[in-house]
Design a protein around this motif. Structure first.
Motif, PDB file in Angstrom:
ATOM      1  N   SER A 142      29.433  45.993  27.904  1.00  0.00           N
ATOM      2  CA  SER A 142      29.123  47.369  27.528  1.00  0.00           C
ATOM      3  C   SER A 142      27.653  47.493  27.165  1.00  0.00           C
ATOM      4  N   GLN A 143      27.017  48.531  27.689  1.00  0.00           N
ATOM      5  CA  GLN A 143      25.608  48.769  27.385  1.00  0.00           C
ATOM      6  C   GLN A 143      25.393  49.214  25.944  1.00  0.00           C
ATOM      7  N   TYR A 184      23.643  43.939  25.275  1.00  0.00           N
ATOM      8  CA  TYR A 184      24.988  44.311  25.673  1.00  0.00           C
ATOM      9  C   TYR A 184      26.013  43.711  24.704  1.00  0.00           C
ATOM     10  N   TYR A 201      33.838  50.001  28.079  1.00  0.00           N
ATOM     11  CA  TYR A 201      33.099  48.919  28.735  1.00  0.00           C
ATOM     12  C   TYR A 201      32.705  49.373  30.141  1.00  0.00           C
ATOM     13  N   ASP A 202      31.464  49.116  30.494  1.00  0.00           N
ATOM     14  CA  ASP A 202      30.901  49.672  31.720  1.00  0.00           C
ATOM     15  C   ASP A 202      31.089  48.783  32.945  1.00  0.00           C
ATOM     16  N   TYR A 203      31.124  47.492  32.724  1.00  0.00           N
ATOM     17  CA  TYR A 203      31.156  46.553  33.853  1.00  0.00           C
ATOM     18  C   TYR A 203      32.292  45.570  33.658  1.00  0.00           C
ATOM     19  N   TRP A 204      32.907  45.201  34.769  1.00  0.00           N
ATOM     20  CA  TRP A 204      34.080  44.342  34.725  1.00  0.00           C
ATOM     21  C   TRP A 204      34.003  43.239  35.774  1.00  0.00           C
ATOM     22  N   ALA A 213      34.178  41.666  30.540  1.00  0.00           N
ATOM     23  CA  ALA A 213      33.612  43.007  30.548  1.00  0.00           C
ATOM     24  C   ALA A 213      32.321  43.052  29.752  1.00  0.00           C
ATOM     25  N   VAL A 260      25.037  45.487  37.032  1.00  0.00           N
ATOM     26  CA  VAL A 260      25.494  44.189  36.519  1.00  0.00           C
ATOM     27  C   VAL A 260      26.768  43.799  37.246  1.00  0.00           C
ATOM     28  N   GLN A 261      26.808  42.600  37.744  1.00  0.00           N
ATOM     29  CA  GLN A 261      28.025  42.067  38.343  1.00  0.00           C
ATOM     30  C   GLN A 261      28.488  40.884  37.518  1.00  0.00           C
TER      31      GLN A 261
END
Length: 130
Positions: A98-99, A31, A117-120, A96, A1-2
């Motif tokens: 989170s899965q 998410y 949080y997994d993606y930023w 951000a 994920v971007q």
């Protein structure tokens, strides 16, 4: 994920801004998504979060009543509407995801921690002048 954050800028105290965070593809189902901010010399702090599938909105005490988080499933974009801005709101704002989704949001200690949080996104500068 971007994630791609945008919408920051310079605004006078009392003004408003809308931040946007666009996901690279349709991947946000289940998410939790949210916003953090980091002022110079300070740690990254939680601002707001919501489960992409719906449910409660969560806010830090310093922004509750002034900021609103929302999402648009059609465009895979979520937003932070910021009103009554104060100089203390000056910071780089990060989006951000989170899965863990709704499980993350149930506990205060977990949803406000950036490590969960997994993606930023890359961050967008918000500057509020007095």
């Amino acid at each position: 994920v971007q994630l791609q954050a945008s919408g920051g800028g310079l605004v006078q105290a009392g003004g408003s801004l809308r931040l946007s965070c666009a996901a690279s593809r349709r991947t946000l189902d289940n998410y939790a998504v949210g916003w953090f901010r980091q002022a110079p010399g300070k740690e990254r702090e939680f601002v707001s979060a919501i489960n992409w599938g719906g449910g409660n909105e969560y806010y830090s005490g310093s922004v509750k009543g002034r900021f609103t988080i929302s999402r648009d499933s059609a465009s895979d974009t979520f937003y932070l509407d910021m009103n009554s801005l104060k100089p203390a709101d000056t910071a780089i704002y990060y989006c951000a995801a989170s899965q863990e989704g709704s499980r993350l949001l149930r506990l205060l200690s977990r949803r406000i921690s950036a490590r969960n949080y997994d993606y930023w996104g890359q961050g967008t500068q918000v500057t509020v002048s007095s």
